[in-house]
Design an enzyme around this catalytic site. Structure first.
Site, PDB file in Angstrom:
ATOM      1  N   ASP A 207       1.226   2.680   3.934  1.00 60.18           N
ATOM      2  CA  ASP A 207       0.482   3.854   3.449  1.00 60.18           C
ATOM      3  C   ASP A 207       1.450   4.989   3.120  1.00 60.18           C
ATOM      4  O   ASP A 207       1.113   6.162   3.251  1.00 60.18           O
ATOM      5  CB  ASP A 207      -0.560   4.309   4.480  1.00 60.18           C
ATOM      6  CG  ASP A 207      -1.697   5.104   3.850  1.00 60.18           C
ATOM      7  OD1 ASP A 207      -1.709   5.264   2.620  1.00 60.18           O
ATOM      8  OD2 ASP A 207      -2.575   5.581   4.602  1.00 60.18           O
TER       9      ASP A 207
ATOM     10  N   HIS B  79       0.854  -1.195   0.000  1.00 52.41           N
ATOM     11  CA  HIS B  79       0.000   0.000   0.000  1.00 52.41           C
ATOM     12  C   HIS B  79       0.888   1.243   0.000  1.00 52.41           C
ATOM     13  O   HIS B  79       1.221   1.789   1.049  1.00 52.41           O
ATOM     14  CB  HIS B  79      -0.905  -0.005   1.231  1.00 52.41           C
ATOM     15  CG  HIS B  79      -2.001   1.025   1.183  1.00 52.41           C
ATOM     16  ND1 HIS B  79      -3.326   0.697   1.031  1.00 52.41           N
ATOM     17  CD2 HIS B  79      -1.963   2.375   1.276  1.00 52.41           C
ATOM     18  CE1 HIS B  79      -4.056   1.796   1.043  1.00 52.41           C
ATOM     19  NE2 HIS B  79      -3.251   2.836   1.180  1.00 52.41           N
TER      20      HIS B  79
ATOM     21  N   HIS C  54      -6.286  -0.601   6.512  1.00 48.54           N
ATOM     22  CA  HIS C  54      -6.531   0.399   7.566  1.00 48.54           C
ATOM     23  C   HIS C  54      -7.435  -0.181   8.658  1.00 48.54           C
ATOM     24  O   HIS C  54      -8.326   0.496   9.174  1.00 48.54           O
ATOM     25  CB  HIS C  54      -7.172   1.671   6.996  1.00 48.54           C
ATOM     26  CG  HIS C  54      -6.460   2.259   5.820  1.00 48.54           C
ATOM     27  ND1 HIS C  54      -5.093   2.323   5.720  1.00 48.54           N
ATOM     28  CD2 HIS C  54      -6.947   2.819   4.675  1.00 48.54           C
ATOM     29  CE1 HIS C  54      -4.749   2.891   4.565  1.00 48.54           C
ATOM     30  NE2 HIS C  54      -5.859   3.197   3.920  1.00 48.54           N
TER      31      HIS C  54
END
Length: 373
Positions: A268, A59, A221
């Site tokens: 992220d 990610h 998440h």
């Protein structure tokens, strides 16, 4: 050809002290002792160091993310040296909130660039939106005909999402599944899960009431929803946690209640980290994701929480490789596997990195940087 000698090898399972021979981009041999037999063989003495599989970050906002606070809040593009210093040899690029000024075409171009610069990179079509924004006109065709694209991104349970219906989700994941079957790819629907109360309950309902395999749903998440992580993994699905300063403290407990083989961690990186007011109407602060957090979580679990290294490594190596259907080419140290490797020093700090059999960092010195770095 490269010979790494005297390393404590974690495959991620602990193998003890071994020598590892690399030929081009593959691991050729692992043995107790391999003697150099030719003059042009590069030898790395790894005495006192640990050799682990290259990390996989599924990610990463490689063209930057953000933008929900105005044009000036678009986060910067990812640079190769960050992957090198973070030990990441394989990544999956994706778009975030802003699927308007940043396109799947831009993402694909950056993915190709990172592959050329020296690591392994894949990407996902679309961003948060439904209907999806694609390159060829359909999600299925993007997956089928573009080698780097392995799935689709979508946002759910978020005030910035398009709020697709149950039927739209079923149709989308069905198209992804058929493209995966024909192309031989993993075919994942990578789901940004926001803070709305339902979380991934709509996804779990689809799994319970249809014959669509849970393997195509990849929620991320999920750190704020440990109860759904436990439930989803016991249903057979992979659950992804975003690396942060708090993860290392609660993750060991999650390992005990969820199915640990189905847990993964991603960074992220380069994505925006907005802080909203209580009504989720206005941004009151903005941060940015850091790929360095990926291994930092593992480091803290090992050095502060007492988790064995071989128990912590799979969450950023073998588990992710299996989730992306890249194992055993990626995510492990084995004969025939890709020569994606990280060296850790005695204090568990990243000391060196090889990607595709190329030395990218040695003795904490970055040797390979991006084209314009």
């Amino acid at each position: 050809m490269i010979l790494i000698k005297n390393a404590r090898v974690f495959s991620p399972k602990a193998l003890g002290k071994k020598d590892v021979l690399i030929a081009f981009d593959k691991i050729l041999e692992i043995a107790d002792c391999i003697e150099p037999w030719r003059g042009d063989l590069t030898v790395i003495d790894a005495a006192g160091k640990m050799l682990v599989p290259g990390f996989i970050d599924q990610h990463v906002h490689i063209v930057g993310g953000g933008g929900e606070g105005g044009f000036n809040t678009r986060t910067p593009e990812f640079q190769l040296s960050k992957a090198v210093t973070s030990g990441v040899t394989t990544l999956v690029g994706l778009l975030g909130t802003d699927g308007y000024t940043k396109s799947p075409e831009l993402l694909l171009a950056k993915t190709k660039a990172l592959n050329t610069e020296g690591i392994t990179a894949y990407c996902l079509t679309n961003s948060y939106a439904y209907p999806p924004r694609t390159i060829t006109g359909s999600v299925a065709n993007d997956i089928l005909y573009i080698s780097e694209i392995i799935g689709c991104k979508l946002a759910i349970a978020d005030h910035r999402a398009s709020h697709p219906t149950r039927e739209e989700l079923i149709r989308l994941v069905s198209d992804i599944r058929m493209a995966a079957l024909v192309s031989g790819k993993v075919g994942e629907l990578h789901l940004h899960v926001g803070a709305a109360p339902e979380g991934i309950e709509p996804i779990m309902d689809i799994v319970r009431t249809t014959d669509i395999p849970i393997s195509h749903f990849r929620p991320t998440h999920l750190g704020r929803r440990p109860e759904q992580v436990v439930q989803f993994t016991h249903m057979g699905g992979y659950a992804d946690i975003t690396a942060s300063s708090s993860v290392s403290s609660f993750f060991p407990g999650l390992m005990e209640t969820a199915v640990p083989e189905l847990l993964t961690i991603s960074s992220d990186s380069n994505g925006s980290m907005p802080k909203w007011d209580e009504k989720h109407e206005h941004i009151v602060g903005m941060g940015v994701g850091d790929m360095g957090d990926l291994y930092r979580v593992i480091f803290e679990m090992v050095t502060q929480q007492g988790v064995a290294l071989e128990k912590a490594l799979p969450f950023i190596t073998s588990n992710v490789a299996r989730a992306l259907e890249l194992y055993p080419h990626k995510g492990c140290i084995a004969e025939g596997s890709d020569a994606d490797l990280v060296l850790l020093d005695e204090g568990y700090q990243i000391d060196g990195m090889l990607a595709k059999g190329r030395i990218m960092m040695q003795d904490k010195q970055v040797l390979v940087k991006g084209t314009f770095e």
